[in-house]
Write a protein that holds these residues in place. Sequence first.
Motif, short mmCIF file in Angstrom:
data_model
loop_
_atom_site.label_atom_id
_atom_site.label_comp_id
_atom_site.label_asym_id
_atom_site.label_seq_id
_atom_site.Cartn_x
_atom_site.Cartn_y
_atom_site.Cartn_z
N MET A 1 0.84 -1.18 0.00
CA MET A 1 0.00 0.00 0.00
C MET A 1 0.89 1.24 0.00
O MET A 1 1.85 1.33 0.75
CB MET A 1 -0.89 0.00 1.24
N LEU A 2 0.53 2.19 -0.84
CA LEU A 2 1.28 3.44 -0.93
C LEU A 2 0.39 4.60 -0.55
O LEU A 2 -0.78 4.64 -0.89
CB LEU A 2 1.78 3.66 -2.36
N LYS A 3 0.97 5.58 0.13
CA LYS A 3 0.27 6.82 0.41
C LYS A 3 0.56 7.79 -0.73
O LYS A 3 1.46 7.56 -1.55
CB LYS A 3 0.76 7.44 1.71
N LYS A 4 -0.21 8.89 -0.76
CA LYS A 4 0.05 9.90 -1.80
C LYS A 4 1.42 10.54 -1.62
O LYS A 4 2.05 10.93 -2.59
CB LYS A 4 -1.04 10.98 -1.77
N ASP A 5 1.88 10.66 -0.39
CA ASP A 5 3.19 11.26 -0.13
C ASP A 5 4.23 10.19 0.20
O ASP A 5 4.98 10.30 1.15
CB ASP A 5 3.08 12.28 1.00
N CYS A 6 4.30 9.16 -0.64
CA CYS A 6 5.16 8.02 -0.37
C CYS A 6 6.63 8.27 -0.70
O CYS A 6 7.50 7.53 -0.25
CB CYS A 6 4.67 6.79 -1.12
N LEU A 7 6.93 9.31 -1.47
CA LEU A 7 8.33 9.57 -1.84
C LEU A 7 9.06 10.29 -0.72
O LEU A 7 8.57 11.25 -0.14
CB LEU A 7 8.38 10.40 -3.12
N ILE A 8 10.26 9.81 -0.43
CA ILE A 8 11.11 10.40 0.60
C ILE A 8 12.42 10.82 -0.05
O ILE A 8 13.07 10.02 -0.73
CB ILE A 8 11.40 9.38 1.72
N TYR A 29 20.69 13.83 -3.47
CA TYR A 29 19.82 13.17 -2.51
C TYR A 29 19.51 11.75 -2.96
O TYR A 29 19.69 11.38 -4.12
CB TYR A 29 18.53 13.95 -2.32
N MET A 30 19.04 10.95 -2.00
CA MET A 30 18.56 9.61 -2.28
C MET A 30 17.04 9.66 -2.26
O MET A 30 16.45 10.39 -1.47
CB MET A 30 19.05 8.62 -1.23
N LEU A 31 16.42 8.89 -3.14
CA LEU A 31 14.98 8.85 -3.21
C LEU A 31 14.50 7.49 -2.73
O LEU A 31 15.01 6.46 -3.14
CB LEU A 31 14.50 9.08 -4.65
N GLY A 32 13.52 7.52 -1.83
CA GLY A 32 12.96 6.28 -1.31
C GLY A 32 11.46 6.25 -1.48
O GLY A 32 10.80 7.28 -1.55
N ILE A 33 10.92 5.03 -1.56
CA ILE A 33 9.47 4.83 -1.63
C ILE A 33 9.05 4.17 -0.33
O ILE A 33 9.47 3.06 -0.02
CB ILE A 33 9.10 3.92 -2.82
N GLN A 34 8.22 4.87 0.43
CA GLN A 34 7.74 4.35 1.71
C GLN A 34 6.44 3.59 1.45
O GLN A 34 5.52 4.09 0.82
CB GLN A 34 7.50 5.50 2.68
N TYR A 35 6.37 2.35 1.95
CA TYR A 35 5.19 1.52 1.72
C TYR A 35 4.94 0.63 2.93
O TYR A 35 5.78 0.51 3.81
CB TYR A 35 5.37 0.67 0.46
N GLY A 40 1.77 -8.13 7.44
CA GLY A 40 2.11 -7.52 8.72
C GLY A 40 3.59 -7.19 8.88
O GLY A 40 4.08 -7.08 10.01
N ALA A 41 4.29 -7.03 7.78
CA ALA A 41 5.73 -6.74 7.85
C ALA A 41 5.99 -5.32 8.32
O ALA A 41 7.11 -4.98 8.69
CB ALA A 41 6.38 -6.96 6.49
N GLY A 42 4.98 -4.47 8.30
CA GLY A 42 5.14 -3.11 8.78
C GLY A 42 5.56 -2.14 7.71
O GLY A 42 5.60 -2.46 6.51
#
Length: 124
Positions: A1-8, A29-35, A40-42
């Motif tokens: 699942m991704l949020k709209k502001d998933c890019l870090i 910078y480094m770019l990450g995708i938060q998901y 249940g892995a978190g």
Amino acid sequence: MLKKDCLIEKPILDLQTNKPISVNDKVQYMLGIQYYGAKGAGERIHWVEPSSTTLVKSIIQDTLKITERYREHLVYLRQKNLKDLLPKGIDEIPDDLIELDDLIDHLFISRKEQEVVVVEEMQY
């Protein structure tokens, strides 16, 4: 699942000075995708390869643009406490009876109309 502001975006720091590294006056910078991980892995972050950052950003932006109408519809349904699943256009009709043309206009997207929308969104 991704949020709209998933890019870090995390600046790359110089190991000696602990300040952000810049090349040609551009901070690197480094770019990450938060998901959210499955089973249940978190919450996780996948760090993107530097050569793919432009591609990943454009994919996220295009996905947000394409799904905007659907997200607005879901927000509307939640605002009316899921009383029914009818779109806002039908709810705004003042009559008690709905004509078939109104139903078709608001609930169904023809293949031809969908192709026009896709072509318009692909043009930059």
